[in-house]
Design an enzyme around this catalytic site. Structure first.
Site, mmCIF file in Angstrom:
data_model
loop_
_atom_site.group_PDB
_atom_site.id
_atom_site.type_symbol
_atom_site.label_atom_id
_atom_site.label_comp_id
_atom_site.label_asym_id
_atom_site.label_seq_id
_atom_site.Cartn_x
_atom_site.Cartn_y
_atom_site.Cartn_z
ATOM 1 N N ASN A 9 -21.154 52.835 -4.990
ATOM 2 C CA ASN A 9 -20.544 51.776 -4.194
ATOM 3 C C ASN A 9 -20.309 52.345 -2.801
ATOM 4 O OD1 ASN A 9 -18.970 49.848 -3.003
ATOM 5 N ND2 ASN A 9 -17.238 50.022 -4.432
ATOM 6 N N LYS A 11 -19.317 50.908 -0.241
ATOM 7 C CA LYS A 11 -18.209 50.222 0.453
ATOM 8 C C LYS A 11 -18.627 49.867 1.883
ATOM 9 C CE LYS A 11 -15.011 52.388 -2.706
ATOM 10 N NZ LYS A 11 -13.679 52.897 -2.984
ATOM 11 N N HIS A 94 -13.474 44.253 -7.492
ATOM 12 C CA HIS A 94 -13.065 45.608 -7.129
ATOM 13 C C HIS A 94 -11.599 45.582 -6.686
ATOM 14 C CE1 HIS A 94 -12.787 49.439 -5.076
ATOM 15 N NE2 HIS A 94 -13.864 49.802 -5.739
ATOM 16 N N GLU A 96 -10.153 46.897 -4.317
ATOM 17 C CA GLU A 96 -9.964 46.666 -2.872
ATOM 18 C C GLU A 96 -10.054 45.181 -2.541
ATOM 19 O OE1 GLU A 96 -12.919 49.522 -1.711
ATOM 20 O OE2 GLU A 96 -11.611 51.124 -2.436
ATOM 21 N N GLU A 166 -11.497 51.432 -13.192
ATOM 22 C CA GLU A 166 -11.156 52.198 -11.999
ATOM 23 C C GLU A 166 -9.648 52.161 -11.790
ATOM 24 O OE1 GLU A 166 -14.741 52.459 -9.142
ATOM 25 O OE2 GLU A 166 -13.663 50.634 -8.666
ATOM 26 N N GLY A 172 -10.429 57.126 -4.176
ATOM 27 C CA GLY A 172 -10.371 57.720 -2.836
ATOM 28 C C GLY A 172 -9.242 58.715 -2.645
ATOM 29 N N SER A 211 -12.644 58.812 -7.711
ATOM 30 C CA SER A 211 -12.768 60.236 -7.366
ATOM 31 C C SER A 211 -13.715 61.004 -8.279
ATOM 32 C CB SER A 211 -11.380 60.896 -7.325
ATOM 33 O OG SER A 211 -10.592 60.311 -6.306
HETATM 34 P P1 13P Z 1 -14.089 56.941 -4.913
HETATM 35 O O1 13P Z 1 -15.210 57.534 -5.737
HETATM 36 O O2 13P Z 1 -14.250 57.177 -3.448
HETATM 37 O O3 13P Z 1 -12.752 57.348 -5.440
HETATM 38 O O4 13P Z 1 -14.186 55.347 -5.080
HETATM 39 C C1 13P Z 1 -14.312 54.808 -6.349
HETATM 40 C C2 13P Z 1 -14.602 53.367 -6.231
HETATM 41 O O5 13P Z 1 -13.787 52.584 -5.790
HETATM 42 C C3 13P Z 1 -15.938 52.911 -6.629
HETATM 43 O O6 13P Z 1 -15.981 51.532 -6.702
#
Ligand code: 13P
Length: 250
Positions: A9, A11, A94, A96, A166, A172, A211
């Site tokens: 992803n 982002k 997601h 976010e 997740e 992150g 992560s």
């Molecule tokens: P990270 O791997 O940067 O922690 O992000 C995970 C994520 O949100 C994948 O959708």
């Protein structure tokens, strides 16, 4: 029986040119891929460029979001009709999107139905926040997001859905869930799927995200109920993403 599935992803990162270059690096570095699904999920504007970079390879393409309506007055949105000939997968719900854009379980559920109607594989993201985790609400949150996200989906349809567990506190932060905890949560989600859909739950792939790095991927990916990873930060560095895919290799 479940094919491992690693998705990157990206982002809101990479210009179109940068996305193309990263995809080309991945095409070269992932030539060894067999018996595993790997999908790249760049921003909408880079989908076409990445699609051309990965043409005639094993790599697959995914989008990061979509609207639930086929067309209409929804300024700035992208519909399943626009995506269906471009991508195989679409990330939905997601954290976010839930956090910053106020997406509800009901809206996410409508998107899941829209994706399935158009032959797209949803990657439905679920996961508890730090506060929910600390209050001991993790299982109730996962149960609710699973049930509401998949409400009205049939047992036949659910086999083409991917769930990404997740935990929000792991995204992150550099602080991944332990393999033991992630396994326990993914097993719990599978149990919910079994209660909803019966034995087809054993065919549904559940990814862990939060992560994931080359260092922790081997241990996470060998857990019995973890069928792959949804990778954020580490998917932007070709070496790291390639190492994670390698760790998933059966
Ligand atoms: P990270 O791997 O940067 O922690 O992000 C995970 C994520 O949100 C994948 O959708």
């Amino acid at each position: 029986m479940r094919k491992p599935f690693i998705a990157g992803n990206w982002k809101m990162n990479k210009t179109v040119d940068e996305a193309y270059d990263l995809a080309i690096e991945l095409v070269t570095g992932l030539r060894f891929v067999r018996d595993i699904d790997v999908a790249l999920c760049p921003p909408f504007v880079s989908l076409t460029a990445v699609k051309s970079a990965i043409a005639n390879t094993m790599l697959k393409l995914g989008a990061q979001n979509m609207h639930d309506q086929d067309r209409g007055a929804f300024t700035g949105e992208i519909s399943p009709v626009m995506l269906k000939d471009l991508v195989e997968y679409v990330i939905l719900g997601h954290s976010e999107r839930r956090q910053h854009f106020g997406e509800s379980d009901a809206f996410i559920n409508r998107k899941v139905h829209a994706a399935l109607r158009h032959g797209l594989h949803p990657i439905l993201c679920i996961g508890e926040t730090l506060e929910q985790n600390e209050r001991g609400e993790t299982e109730s949150v996962l149960a609710r997001q699973t049930r509401e996200g998949l409400a009205g989906v049939s047992a036949d349809q659910v086999a083409s859905v991917v769930i990404a567990y997740e935990p929000v506190w792991a995204i992150g932060t550099g602080r991944a869930a332990t393999a033991e905890d992630a396994q326990q949560r993914c097993a719990f989600i599978r149990q919910e799927l079994r209660a909803m859909f019966g034995e087809v739950a054993d065919a549904v792939r559940i990814q862990y995200g939060g992560s994931v790095t080359p260092a922790n991927a081997p241990e996470l990916l060998c857990q019995p109920d973890i069928d792959g990873a949804l990778v954020g930060g580490a998917s932007l560095k070709s070496e790291d993403f390639i190492a994670i895919v390698r760790a998933a290799h059966p």
